[in-house]
Design a protein around this motif. Structure first.
Motif, PDB file in Angstrom:
ATOM      1  N   ASP A 166      14.882   6.384 -42.194  1.00 50.45           N
ATOM      2  CA  ASP A 166      14.930   5.887 -41.188  1.00 50.45           C
ATOM      3  C   ASP A 166      14.859   6.533 -39.782  1.00 50.45           C
ATOM      4  N   PHE A 167      14.413   5.959 -39.232  1.00 49.01           N
ATOM      5  CA  PHE A 167      13.555   6.077 -37.228  1.00 49.01           C
ATOM      6  C   PHE A 167      14.188   5.183 -36.480  1.00 49.01           C
ATOM      7  N   THR A 168      15.497   3.796 -36.357  1.00 49.83           N
ATOM      8  CA  THR A 168      15.467   2.992 -35.968  1.00 49.83           C
ATOM      9  C   THR A 168      16.189   3.382 -34.511  1.00 49.83           C
ATOM     10  N   SER A 169      16.673   4.696 -34.956  1.00 51.34           N
ATOM     11  CA  SER A 169      17.275   5.128 -33.476  1.00 51.34           C
ATOM     12  C   SER A 169      17.077   5.466 -32.812  1.00 51.34           C
ATOM     13  N   TYR A 170      15.648   6.253 -32.558  1.00 54.05           N
ATOM     14  CA  TYR A 170      14.513   6.840 -31.730  1.00 54.05           C
ATOM     15  C   TYR A 170      15.217   6.386 -30.195  1.00 54.05           C
ATOM     16  N   MET A 171      14.474   5.406 -29.930  1.00 51.02           N
ATOM     17  CA  MET A 171      14.823   4.633 -28.446  1.00 51.02           C
ATOM     18  C   MET A 171      15.969   4.900 -27.989  1.00 51.02           C
ATOM     19  N   LYS A 172      17.061   4.493 -28.948  1.00 53.02           N
ATOM     20  CA  LYS A 172      18.120   4.484 -28.375  1.00 53.02           C
ATOM     21  C   LYS A 172      19.285   5.581 -28.252  1.00 53.02           C
ATOM     22  N   ASN A 173      19.010   6.565 -29.194  1.00 57.27           N
ATOM     23  CA  ASN A 173      19.438   7.664 -28.748  1.00 57.27           C
ATOM     24  C   ASN A 173      18.857   8.943 -27.819  1.00 57.27           C
ATOM     25  N   ILE A 174      17.369   8.544 -27.440  1.00 56.00           N
ATOM     26  CA  ILE A 174      16.890   9.296 -26.363  1.00 56.00           C
ATOM     27  C   ILE A 174      17.233   8.469 -25.192  1.00 56.00           C
ATOM     28  N   GLU A 175      17.864   7.397 -24.900  1.00 50.87           N
ATOM     29  CA  GLU A 175      18.391   6.489 -24.049  1.00 50.87           C
ATOM     30  C   GLU A 175      19.720   6.885 -23.989  1.00 50.87           C
ATOM     31  N   ALA A 176      20.145   7.099 -24.276  1.00 57.37           N
ATOM     32  CA  ALA A 176      21.442   8.077 -24.251  1.00 57.37           C
ATOM     33  C   ALA A 176      21.689   9.833 -24.017  1.00 57.37           C
ATOM     34  N   ALA A 177      20.928  10.286 -24.706  1.00 54.24           N
ATOM     35  CA  ALA A 177      20.226  11.234 -23.774  1.00 54.24           C
ATOM     36  C   ALA A 177      20.160  11.076 -21.854  1.00 54.24           C
ATOM     37  N   LEU A 178      19.510  10.062 -21.368  1.00 58.08           N
ATOM     38  CA  LEU A 178      19.176   9.617 -20.031  1.00 58.08           C
ATOM     39  C   LEU A 178      19.783   9.571 -19.353  1.00 58.08           C
ATOM     40  N   LYS A 179      20.636   9.263 -20.008  1.00 58.32           N
ATOM     41  CA  LYS A 179      22.373   8.342 -19.135  1.00 58.32           C
ATOM     42  C   LYS A 179      23.240   9.437 -19.144  1.00 58.32           C
ATOM     43  N   TYR A 180      23.414  10.700 -19.707  1.00 59.97           N
ATOM     44  CA  TYR A 180      25.022  11.886 -19.804  1.00 59.97           C
ATOM     45  C   TYR A 180      23.921  12.157 -19.398  1.00 59.97           C
ATOM     46  N   PHE A 181      23.251  13.125 -19.816  1.00 58.06           N
ATOM     47  CA  PHE A 181      22.978  14.181 -18.980  1.00 58.06           C
ATOM     48  C   PHE A 181      22.034  14.571 -17.747  1.00 58.06           C
ATOM     49  N   LYS A 182      22.642  15.180 -17.012  1.00 56.89           N
ATOM     50  CA  LYS A 182      22.159  15.796 -15.502  1.00 56.89           C
ATOM     51  C   LYS A 182      20.713  16.304 -15.630  1.00 56.89           C
ATOM     52  N   LEU A 183      20.181  17.372 -16.700  1.00 54.59           N
ATOM     53  CA  LEU A 183      19.779  18.680 -17.192  1.00 54.59           C
ATOM     54  C   LEU A 183      18.236  17.644 -17.549  1.00 54.59           C
ATOM     55  N   PRO A 184      17.682  18.415 -17.086  1.00 55.42           N
ATOM     56  CA  PRO A 184      15.843  17.623 -17.077  1.00 55.42           C
ATOM     57  C   PRO A 184      15.840  17.225 -19.223  1.00 55.42           C
ATOM     58  N   VAL A 185      15.528  16.185 -19.668  1.00 56.93           N
ATOM     59  CA  VAL A 185      15.719  15.227 -20.460  1.00 56.93           C
ATOM     60  C   VAL A 185      13.888  15.357 -20.780  1.00 56.93           C
ATOM     61  N   ILE A 186      13.383  15.976 -21.888  1.00 55.11           N
ATOM     62  CA  ILE A 186      11.979  16.165 -22.273  1.00 55.11           C
ATOM     63  C   ILE A 186      11.859  15.392 -24.065  1.00 55.11           C
ATOM     64  N   VAL A 187      11.112  14.415 -23.718  1.00 54.33           N
ATOM     65  CA  VAL A 187      10.618  14.201 -25.228  1.00 54.33           C
ATOM     66  C   VAL A 187       9.154  14.620 -25.679  1.00 54.33           C
ATOM     67  N   LYS A 188       8.831  14.572 -27.173  1.00 54.89           N
ATOM     68  CA  LYS A 188       8.052  15.678 -27.446  1.00 54.89           C
ATOM     69  C   LYS A 188       7.123  14.916 -28.341  1.00 54.89           C
TER      70      LYS A 188
END
Length: 345
Positions: A166-188
């Motif tokens: 089940d990969f339906t949470s991919y975009m939601k989790n990436i968006e959450a990381a972008l909103k929370y972290f002040k650190l660079p967020v890399i997606v690979k």
């Protein structure tokens, strides 16, 4: 006798099988990038600089150590050597997937060793895109990370006998990381490359660091197949978007969106890195080839590999009149063979 659970066994098999596989069965297509010789470079080697700023910090080399391992006894020595290399060459280091340590509470020392060795270094936490924000925070905290990577490995998981479905949470989790972290967020990606739509979707979401991790390097279809005796996946070993093609896709989108284009997936030699920079990469990451020097050799052998890689890259930069890797983007090139056909299709 110590009982080894499934997740630990799979991590061991991934590492063992990666080192057994000499030919990944796929092609980066970087060999289809043709660059003319320049007989009048009008440049001194002393003018060619390998120092580069990325992830908001200055580093001594224009590349970094990509995710390799962790969460198994064999990983402790490997990550200790990689951390020493990162420290001594002043380059970033990304850890392997930390889920086994922060969720299953197994082998955290195989990750924390990197911070113990490289106290002031640039370390990148790493979790899969199914991880929720709580898991991401724990992964960052575990190694006092300077950045976090969220990896996309849907195809690898599908081949894994007990992988995610089940990969339906991919975009939601990436968006959450972008909103929370002040650190660079890399997606690979994890060795199968990204198409234009993937890259644009991530860029629209606000991802500023995208590692296309193309086909042609570590072949997880083959590695997972070797670990899953119940099914033969040999007919899909050549699946994926080649590294060179993914770089070209991303380069075109960089005209519209601002993000750092990271090239990995089969960057084994200085020539690979050189061509990746020429066709659009901002920075490259080293993985499987470096791991072989670490595992089969020593710190000294691995350091020799990085020194040789750096020296050859510097000479290739000089011959194209490039004072830094940014100037490589102005080098003229032509596409040949399959890469040309795919790009012009």
């Amino acid at each position: 006798m110590k009982k080894i659970d499934y997740k630990e066994r799979i991590k061991d098999l991934h590492l063992t099988n990666l080192l057994r596989v000499e030919d990944g069965g796929t092609d980066t297509l970087l060999s289809d990038v043709f660059i003319d010789n320049n007989s009048l470079p009008e440049l001194s080697i002393d003018e060619v600089r390998l120092e580069k700023k990325f992830f908001n910090r200055n580093f001594s080399r224009p590349f970094y150590i990509n995710a390799m391992t962790g969460g198994t006894e064999k990983a402790l020595r490997i990550n200790e050597i990689l951390a020493r290399l990162a420290r001594d060459f002043n380059i970033p280091m990304m850890l392997g997937s930390e889920k086994i340590a922060v969720v299953d509470k197994k082998f955290p020392e195989t990750f924390t060793i990197a911070r113990e060795v490289n106290k002031d270094g640039y370390l990148i936490a790493n979790v899969g895109a199914t991880a929720n924000l709580d898991v991401m925070k724990k992964a960052v905290d575990l190694i006092d990370a300077n950045a976090i990577c969220i990896h996309l490995n849907a195809f690898q998981e599908l081949i894994n006998g007990e992988g995610d479905r089940d990969f339906t949470s991919y975009m939601k989790n990436i968006e959450a990381a972008l909103k929370y972290f002040k650190l660079p967020v890399i997606v690979k990606e994890c060795g199968f490359g990204m198409n234009q739509r993937n890259i644009e979707d991530l860029a629209k979401l606000g991802v500023k660091y995208i590692d296309i991790s193309g086909a042609g390097g570590t072949n997880f279809a083959r590695i997972e197949s070797m670990a899953n005796a119940a099914e033969d996946f040999s007919d899909i070993f050549d699946f994926g978007t080649p590294t060179a093609l993914s770089i070209l896709y991303a380069r075109e989108l960089k005209k519209k969106y601002k993000f750092t284009l990271i090239a990995s997936g089969g960057i084994r030699t200085a020539m690979d890195a050189f061509k990746a920079y020429v066709i659009g990469a901002d920075v490259v990451a080293l993985g499987g080839e470096l791991l072989k020097y670490v595992y089969h050799g020593s710190y000294e052998a691995s350091a020799d590999y990085i020194n040789s890689f750096s020296d050859k890259l510097r000479k290739l930069m000089l011959i194209t009149s490039s004072r830094n890797t940014g100037e490589l983007k102005h080098v003229r090139y032509k596409l040949e063979g399959r890469l040309k056909d795919l790009w012009e299709d």
